[in-house]
Every structure is written in structure tokens, then in C-alpha cells.
Scaffold this motif. Structure first.
Motif, PDB file in Angstrom:
ATOM      1  N   ASP A 104     -10.219  70.941 -12.656  1.00 58.00           N
ATOM      2  CA  ASP A 104      -9.789  69.559 -12.489  1.00 58.00           C
ATOM      3  C   ASP A 104     -10.031  68.839 -13.818  1.00 58.00           C
ATOM      4  O   ASP A 104     -11.096  68.271 -14.053  1.00 58.00           O
ATOM      5  N   VAL A 105      -9.036  68.879 -14.690  1.00 56.22           N
ATOM      6  CA  VAL A 105      -9.201  68.345 -16.038  1.00 56.22           C
ATOM      7  C   VAL A 105      -9.455  66.843 -15.998  1.00 56.22           C
ATOM      8  O   VAL A 105     -10.277  66.320 -16.758  1.00 56.22           O
ATOM      9  N   GLN A 106      -8.774  66.150 -15.107  1.00 52.96           N
ATOM     10  CA  GLN A 106      -8.986  64.710 -14.997  1.00 52.96           C
ATOM     11  C   GLN A 106     -10.408  64.397 -14.544  1.00 52.96           C
ATOM     12  O   GLN A 106     -11.060  63.510 -15.078  1.00 52.96           O
ATOM     13  N   GLY A 107     -10.879  65.132 -13.555  1.00 52.82           N
ATOM     14  CA  GLY A 107     -12.237  64.917 -13.073  1.00 52.82           C
ATOM     15  C   GLY A 107     -13.273  65.228 -14.131  1.00 52.82           C
ATOM     16  O   GLY A 107     -14.251  64.488 -14.305  1.00 52.82           O
ATOM     17  N   PHE A 108     -13.063  66.343 -14.839  1.00 50.80           N
ATOM     18  CA  PHE A 108     -13.987  66.698 -15.916  1.00 50.80           C
ATOM     19  C   PHE A 108     -13.963  65.639 -17.002  1.00 50.80           C
ATOM     20  O   PHE A 108     -15.012  65.219 -17.514  1.00 50.80           O
ATOM     21  N   GLU A 148      -6.566  68.480 -24.830  1.00 50.45           N
ATOM     22  CA  GLU A 148      -6.125  68.740 -23.462  1.00 50.45           C
ATOM     23  C   GLU A 148      -6.919  67.883 -22.470  1.00 50.45           C
ATOM     24  O   GLU A 148      -6.360  67.333 -21.525  1.00 50.45           O
ATOM     25  N   VAL A 149      -8.210  67.768 -22.702  1.00 52.50           N
ATOM     26  CA  VAL A 149      -9.057  66.973 -21.792  1.00 52.50           C
ATOM     27  C   VAL A 149      -8.787  65.477 -21.975  1.00 52.50           C
ATOM     28  O   VAL A 149      -8.612  64.734 -21.000  1.00 52.50           O
ATOM     29  N   LEU A 150      -8.729  65.025 -23.217  1.00 55.28           N
ATOM     30  CA  LEU A 150      -8.567  63.593 -23.489  1.00 55.28           C
ATOM     31  C   LEU A 150      -7.176  63.084 -23.126  1.00 55.28           C
ATOM     32  O   LEU A 150      -7.010  61.889 -22.858  1.00 55.28           O
ATOM     33  N   ALA A 151      -6.198  63.986 -23.092  1.00 52.92           N
ATOM     34  CA  ALA A 151      -4.835  63.571 -22.715  1.00 52.92           C
ATOM     35  C   ALA A 151      -4.766  63.145 -21.258  1.00 52.92           C
ATOM     36  O   ALA A 151      -3.867  62.429 -20.868  1.00 52.92           O
TER      37      ALA A 151
END
Length: 300
Positions: free
Chosen positions: A91-95, A297-300
Motif C-alpha cells: 500500500d504505497v499511499q499508506g506507507f 514512487e512513494v512520494l508520487a
């Protein structure tokens, strides 16, 4: 990522991690003592608060989806979610919501190095500055500043205290990394060419620094499950190579670990150290680029 692919990658990752951590695990199983501590290998675990189990845990990385993963352990790990029948992904948004600030700091430090020219004239004297006029005491960092309280390693000095002090006094200190500078003895601090702080780290870090190369491991660990397993282990290997050079060029006698000294007090030693810096910087540059892509990728 198809089931056969991710299972194969996970198994290969576990085997590689086991090989890399074998020494640390063996030392821990027999109980760590001052005489059993490896100044190269154990430093990475202790300084970066790293455990062999962290290295062994395989993550596919941000954006990857595991297919037919109903029985994959990832489904029960923090920040992972099910994204359809039998599919699991980070869950990239959650992370990002939980760890975005740390990721942004990592991105800022890595990005600052991207087009910076390596400087190769420090000759590893940061380790010498950490024991300058320290006597025979062994200790760690002191509170409230850049000064330590004695030596950081229970190893003899190759040139003795007087010889070590003489080397520091015969050379300008050009340390550029705050996490080395903060361990300087009080007598060494004013000898450095610059005052280094956490706030100015992005401006002062430079890719020729062996500590900057070691810090690819710090950044990979900070990215947690967003960092693919192969990248984490690549960063661990790069950090270990940098730490080996660091200790070989240090004032300590590391012959007990089977390491030949880089005698930076000599002309040939300086040339050897600069060559090693250049090689380490070349190996770390693509790792930093891969880490930057994970951050993005995470910050996007």
C-alpha cells in the motif's frame, strides 16, 4: 509478478541474505564479547540499527503486485494490502502517509549528490580525528555535540597514540560528512576545514566520501518495504565494501581481521585510498539512482 517468479526471487533473496549475515549470526549465537566484535561487519548492524532478519525479509518493492499470493506472508505484514483475488501489493499511499517525511529527507539527500563531483582528498582522516589526543580510553559519542568520549573501537592503534596524533597534525582535515565529524575529539573539531551540521548535510555531502557510500544502506533501510529486496542487499554489500576501506585506512590495527592497512600517512597509501574512493563512488552512484526512483514512487 507471477507466482513462480516471486517465489524464486524470495528464495534466492533468503539464500543471499543468509550468506551475507552468516558472520554476524555466528557471533551472536556464541554471545558477543569485545574480542568477538568485527569492526567492519558488526558496525553496519549496530550503527544502522539493522538485524539479519530485516535483510532476510524479501520485499518486491513499491508498485509490484504478487499474483497467486494468498499464502504469501506479505498479506499479514504492515503496509501490505490485498488488491484482488489472490493478489497482494504494498500500500504505497499508506506507507507514504506514515513514512513520507523520512522518504522526503532521503530523496533530498540522494538528489543533492546526483550531479556532484567526488572529492578524493580527505584520505580517511576522519577516523584519525576520532582518536586524536584521546589517550587510551575507549568510548562512544558524548552528549550535546561533535565530540566523543574516547576511542570507538577496542583495537590498538597501528602507530600508537603519539604517532596517530602526529599524522593528524601533519595533514589538513577536510571531512565533509556530519556523521563522521560528530565523533571527532574536542581537540580535532577546530582542525576541520568546515563546521558540519545536520542542517547543512545536503550541501556538504559529496559522493567521494566513504560514509556517503555507506549511507546507501541507511537510505535503503529507511525506505523499508518500498525498497526491493535485491536493492537492499546490493546496498548492504556496497556499505560493507566502504566500511572495509574505512577501517583499512583508519589508525587502528585491523590485521586481526585479516585486513591489510591502507597507510594513508604515506604517498602510496594516499594514492591507494583515493583509488578506492573512486571505485566506491562509481559503485554507489547507480544504487543512489535506484533508491531515488523508489523515493519518487512513494512520494508520487
Amino acid at each position: 509478478m507471477e507466482v513462480a517468479d516471486w517465489r524464486e526471487r524470495a528464495a534466492a533473496h533468503g539464500a543471499r541474505a543468509d550468506a551475507l549475515t552468516a558472520g554476524r549470526r555466528a557471533r551472536r549465537s556464541h554471545g558477543a564479547s569485545a574480542g568477538s566484535v568485527d569492526a567492519v561487519d558488526d558496525f553496519l548492524y549496530d550503527y544502522y540499527s539493522l538485524r539479519p532478519g530485516q535483510l532476510r525479509r524479501w520485499h518486491p518493492g513499491a508498485g509490484a503486485v504478487l499474483v497467486d499470493a494468498a499464502d504469501a506472508p506479505h498479506a499479514d505484514w504492515r503496509w501490505y494490502v490485498r488488491v484482488g483475488t489472490g493478489r497482494v501489493a504494498l500500500d504505497v499511499q499508506g506507507f507514504g502517509a506514515d513514512r513520507g517525511r523520512a522518504v522526503a529527507t532521503t530523496h533530498r539527500l540522494l538528489g543533492a549528490l546526483r550531479d556532484r563531483t567526488p572529492h578524493l582528498g580527505c584520505f580517511g582522516l576522519h577516523e584519525w580525528a576520532m582518536v586524536y589526543r584521546s589517550g587510551d580510553a575507549v568510548g562512544g559519542p558524548s552528549t550535546g555535540g561533535a565530540s566523543p568520549a574516547g576511542r570507538r573501537h577496542a583495537l590498538p592503534l597501528r602507530l600508537g597514540q603519539a604517532g596517530t596524533d602526529a599524522v593528524v597534525e601533519a595533514h589538513p582535515l577536510r571531512c565533509s560528512h556530519v556523521d563522521a565529524y560528530r565523533f571527532f575529539t574536542p581537540e580535532a573539531v577546530p582542525r576541520n576545514a568546515a563546521v558540519l551540521t545536520r542542517e547543512t548535510q545536503a550541501a556538504s555531502d559529496q559522493p567521494g566520501c566513504v560514509h556517503v557510500t555507506m549511507d546507501v544502506l541507511r537510505h535503503a533501510v529507511a525506505l523499508g518495504p518500498a525498497c526491493p529486496g535485491d536493492l537492499l542487499l546490493d546496498c548492504f554489500e556496497a556499505a560493507r565494501s566502504a566500511r572495509e576501506v574505512d577501517m583499512r585506512a583508519s589508525p587502528y590495527d585491523v590485521s586481526g581481521s585479516g585486513l591489510a592497512p591502507i597507510r594513508i600517512e604515506t604517498r602510496d597509501g594516499k594514492a591507494a585510498y583515493a583509488a578506492a574512493q573512486r571505485e566506491l563512488a562509481a559503485a554507489a552512484a547507480p544504487l543512489r539512482e535506484r533508491l531515488l526512483r523508489v523515493c519518487e514512487e512513494v512520494l508520487a
